[in-house]
Every structure is written in C-alpha cells, then in structure tokens.
Enzyme design. Structure first.
Site, short mmCIF file in Angstrom:
data_model
loop_
_atom_site.label_atom_id
_atom_site.label_comp_id
_atom_site.label_asym_id
_atom_site.label_seq_id
_atom_site.Cartn_x
_atom_site.Cartn_y
_atom_site.Cartn_z
N ALA A 129 44.51 28.57 25.14
CA ALA A 129 45.56 28.70 26.33
C ALA A 129 45.52 29.72 26.97
CB ALA A 129 47.04 28.51 25.59
N THR A 181 32.01 40.63 24.67
CA THR A 181 31.83 40.91 25.79
C THR A 181 30.83 42.05 26.15
OG1 THR A 181 33.24 42.65 27.27
CG2 THR A 181 33.93 42.58 24.90
N ASP A 182 30.53 42.45 27.00
CA ASP A 182 29.50 43.68 27.40
C ASP A 182 30.14 45.03 27.22
OD1 ASP A 182 31.16 43.62 29.62
OD2 ASP A 182 29.56 43.34 31.19
N GLU A 183 31.40 44.96 27.02
CA GLU A 183 31.85 46.20 27.19
C GLU A 183 31.86 46.93 25.68
OE1 GLU A 183 36.09 46.80 28.47
OE2 GLU A 183 35.80 45.04 29.68
N TYR A 206 39.92 48.55 22.85
CA TYR A 206 39.67 47.09 22.99
C TYR A 206 38.29 46.65 22.41
CZ TYR A 206 37.93 42.79 25.69
OH TYR A 206 37.29 41.69 25.75
N LYS A 240 36.17 44.61 19.61
CA LYS A 240 35.68 43.41 19.76
C LYS A 240 34.03 43.61 19.09
CE LYS A 240 36.04 40.37 21.66
NZ LYS A 240 36.58 39.06 21.64
N TYR A 270 41.91 52.61 40.71
CA TYR A 270 41.50 53.47 39.77
C TYR A 270 40.73 54.66 40.36
CZ TYR A 270 43.60 51.93 35.50
OH TYR A 270 44.39 51.41 34.56
P1 NAD Z 1 43.23 36.02 27.58
O1 NAD Z 1 44.14 37.17 27.24
O2 NAD Z 1 43.57 35.20 29.04
O3 NAD Z 1 43.51 34.81 26.32
C1 NAD Z 1 43.59 35.13 25.13
C2 NAD Z 1 44.21 33.94 24.53
O4 NAD Z 1 44.23 34.34 22.90
C3 NAD Z 1 45.65 33.57 24.69
O5 NAD Z 1 45.86 32.37 24.88
C4 NAD Z 1 46.48 34.17 23.78
O6 NAD Z 1 47.85 33.60 23.49
C5 NAD Z 1 45.58 33.90 22.61
N1 NAD Z 1 45.54 34.89 21.31
C6 NAD Z 1 46.17 36.22 21.31
N2 NAD Z 1 46.20 36.74 20.17
C7 NAD Z 1 46.27 35.47 19.32
C8 NAD Z 1 46.46 35.38 17.87
N3 NAD Z 1 46.80 36.36 17.06
N4 NAD Z 1 46.45 34.14 17.28
C9 NAD Z 1 46.11 33.12 18.12
N5 NAD Z 1 45.91 33.13 19.37
C10 NAD Z 1 45.88 34.49 20.09
O7 NAD Z 1 41.73 36.28 27.40
P2 NAD Z 1 40.51 35.92 28.36
O8 NAD Z 1 40.04 36.72 29.25
O9 NAD Z 1 40.53 34.45 28.39
O10 NAD Z 1 39.35 36.38 27.04
C11 NAD Z 1 38.99 35.40 26.06
C12 NAD Z 1 37.85 35.89 25.19
O11 NAD Z 1 36.69 36.35 25.90
C13 NAD Z 1 38.18 37.20 24.61
O12 NAD Z 1 37.76 37.14 23.32
C14 NAD Z 1 37.50 38.37 25.00
O13 NAD Z 1 37.29 39.46 24.58
C15 NAD Z 1 36.49 37.40 25.89
N6 NAD Z 1 35.83 38.12 27.31
C16 NAD Z 1 36.62 38.16 28.23
C17 NAD Z 1 36.14 38.41 29.40
C18 NAD Z 1 36.86 38.60 30.66
O14 NAD Z 1 36.53 38.97 31.85
N7 NAD Z 1 38.30 38.14 30.74
C19 NAD Z 1 34.68 38.83 29.58
C20 NAD Z 1 33.95 38.64 28.41
C21 NAD Z 1 34.53 38.44 27.17
#
Ligand code: NAD
Length: 325
Positions: free
Chosen positions: A9, A122-124, A146, A150, A203
């Site tokens: 979601a 993530t690349d981070e 964070y 990860k 920033y």
């Molecule tokens: P987001 O914050 O939009 O979504 C995270 C989702 O996880 C939410 O729907 C939240 O309700 C759910 N969630 C959080 N804690 C939970 C729990 N304990 N149990 C069940 N559900 C839970 O994040 P995003 O940007 O969609 O990122 C998704 C993944 O991709 C993450 O693992 C993030 O590290 C990785 N990622 C994100 C990016 C970016 O630019 N956004 C880049 C690289 C990797």
C-alpha cells in the site's frame, strides 16, 4: 504465480501491485500495516481485480505472517520505514520494522517453503561516493539509521541464502519518483507546496547529488529480478538521471510555475550523504534491464498527477515535515 507483496500500500509496492494485476495472471496478496505512509487508495485502481487480496497486518507479527505466508510462491518485500529524516528523529521503528520485520518474514518463508524471496533495498546502504559508481561487491557503509537498518536487513536476507539455502535475491535501487509518493519526500513535498503557493525547504547549499529513477522503471527491474535473477545475488536497479538538489529544485520550480523566491535554505541534514551512484552493468547484462522513462517526461507526468489528484495529498501536504528522500 501467487505473490505476497509486503508494503504493497506504499509508494513503490502499490506501483508494483497495480502493474502486476493490470497485466497478468498472477495472484497477489498485499500485507501492509497501513502506517502513515500506507494508503489503500493507492490500490483502489485494482481493488476489484480477481486474484487480489489485501491483509491489514504487521510484518513483525509472527502469527499474522505465519497465517498469510502459506501457499505463496514468491515474497516481494517492500514493507519498511522509509524516510531518512524520521530515522534521524527516532531510529526505533526503523530497526524494529526493517530488521526484525524482515527476520519474521524470512523465518516464515523458510518454514512454509516459499520458492523465492525478493528483498527490496536501496543504494543508501553504501554510504556516499564522490566519483564513479558502486558495483554490487561494494562494502556497506550506511550513514543514517534508515540506511543502517536496510543494510542489516539485506545482510540478514543474504544470510538466509547462505545458511539455509533459501532462494533470496536482493535489489538495490536509487531514488524513485512518480505518482502516489507520500508528500514527505522531496519531489512530492516540493510539488505539493509549490502548487499551494508555499515555500519549499532546500537543505544546505543544495549541492548533494541524487540519481532519480521513475518508479515504473524500478518495478520493471524488480520483475526481471523476480523472474530471472540468480539466487543469492544482489542486483542494482538504477540508470536514472543524476541531479544536484539545486538542479532538481530548478526543474520543479519551472514545472510548477514558481520562482527561486519560493525557496528557503535550511540547515543541512545530519550525516547527509553527498552522492549515490549505482552501476547497473550486471542487471543490464544478466537480465536485460534498461530504464525506459526519460526524466523530463516522467517528471512532467508526476507533477500533472499531483495537480490532478489534490484529494489524495491535500489532507497531508500541509503538515508534511521538512524533507528529503
Ligand atoms: P513507503 O514508505 O511509501 O511504503 C512503505 C509501506 O510499508 C507502507 O505501505 C507502510 O504502511 C508499510 N509498512 C511499514 N511498516 C510496516 C510493518 N511493520 N508491517 C507491514 N507494513 C508496513 O516506502 P517506499 O518508498 O514505497 O519504499 C518501499 C521499499 O523500497 C522500502 O523497502 C525502501 O527501503 C525501498 N526503496 C525506496 C526507495 C525510494 O526512493 N522511495 C529507493 C530504493 C529503495
């Protein structure tokens, strides 16, 4: 195939689920705790599709995960606390969800004989790089709570492959942008504020560099890894557009019809990584991955989406914390 998507979601998970259900015959279960960043509206376009099930539940809850896991061929694990600034304010939920939650899922996947576990990262996790690009062999040196959480979850996932022979693959992606991203992250924060005629916070001197990839390209890469990646391997998903935050701000001001007068310079983020850069050679050569969305086009579509969907972000846009992803 029956696929369990955690965090479906959220921003990226919902793009992945919408894509899967729009295209194919796969059956998809979403497991999501609906934290502040999860929103069932993100899944509304596919809510009526056959083969789609939504479970409101926490990945840290052993009983829930144990009930949901059986019968799935693949887990695609997106669920995470995802915002660096929030992790600086308080690391507890990041360690709890990102590390312990991942361990609960891995244990259940192992117990129930799930075929493949795709861990989204993530690349981070690599820290910061002045020049050049990281390969998948690079040592991890995360800077924020964070990225440290990860990195810990990546290592745990890979350890389940080495220890138990589980079919685990890890993806690491650069910064994503696109529709349905929570208004706390840089691009939607700036867009939603500028569309309201408000100030945006930049920033430091704005010279930090990020590589921006459209969320559809990220999900394209994840699908390739899910179907064709080799067990125990890490795959980079990147190839986006590298910009300083100042350059990005200029593009966003133009796209929203605003000027530099709308920009407020704020104290830099603690431990702010200067630059991230992924080599995508391995993912391109092994899996045929190539990003397809040109940045200018993707950004224009994204801004248009936020313009057209005020009802989605308006309740939160006003209260969003000072940024960046
Ligand atoms: P987001 O914050 O939009 O979504 C995270 C989702 O996880 C939410 O729907 C939240 O309700 C759910 N969630 C959080 N804690 C939970 C729990 N304990 N149990 C069940 N559900 C839970 O994040 P995003 O940007 O969609 O990122 C998704 C993944 O991709 C993450 O693992 C993030 O590290 C990785 N990622 C994100 C990016 C970016 O630019 N956004 C880049 C690289 C990797």
């Amino acid at each position: 195939m029956r696929i369990l998507v955690t965090g479906g979601a959220g921003f990226i998970g919902s793009e992945f689920v919408r894509g899967l259900l729009a295209r194919g015959p796969d059956r998809v279960t979403v497991l999501d705790a609906l934290t502040y960043s999860g929103n069932t509206a993100n899944l509304a376009p596919v809510a009526d599709r056959g083969g789609y099930t939504f479970v409101a539940g926490d990945i840290r809850d052993i009983d829930t995960v144990d009930q949901v896991m059986p019968g799935h061929d693949v887990v695609v694990h997106f669920a995470a606390e995802s915002h660096v600034d929030r992790s600086i304010d308080g690391a507890g939920p990041f360690v709890s969800t990102n590390v312990l939650g991942t361990q609960v899922l891995l244990d259940a996947a192992l117990k129930h004989g799930v075929g493949r576990f795709v861990h989204i990262s993530t690349d981070e996790v690599y820290g910061s790089i002045e020049d050049g690009e990281w390969s998948e062999e690079q040592n991890l040196a995360p800077s924020s709570p964070y990225s440290a959480s990860k990195a810990a979850s990546d290592l745990l996932a890979l350890a389940y492959h080495r220890t138990h022979g589980m079919d685990v693959v890890v993806t690491r992606c650069s910064n994503n942008y696109g529709p349905y991203q929570h208004a706390e992250k840089l691009i939607p924060l700036f867009v939603t504020r500028l569309l309201q005629g408000r100030q945006v916070p930049l920033y430091g001197d704005g010279s930090n560099v990020r590589e921006w990839l459209h969320v559809a390209d990220h999900c394209r890469g994840i699908e390739l890894v899910m179907h064709k990646g080799r067990a125990g391997q890490i795959y980079h998903i990147g190839g986006g557009t590298e910009l300083t935050n100042r350059e990005l701000t200029g593009r966003l001001l133009d796209a929203c019809g605003a000027t530099w007068g709308s920009v407020e310079h704020v104290t830099d983020r603690k431990g702010h990584d200067r630059r991230y850069a992924l080599s995508i050679e391995k993912t391109r050569e092994e899996l045929g991955y190539a990003p397809q969305v040109p940045f200018d086009e993707g950004l224009a579509q994204t801004v248009a989406w936020y313009r057209a969907n005020r009802g989605w972000w308006q309740p939160e846009g006003g209260d969003a914390p000072v940024i960046r992803g």
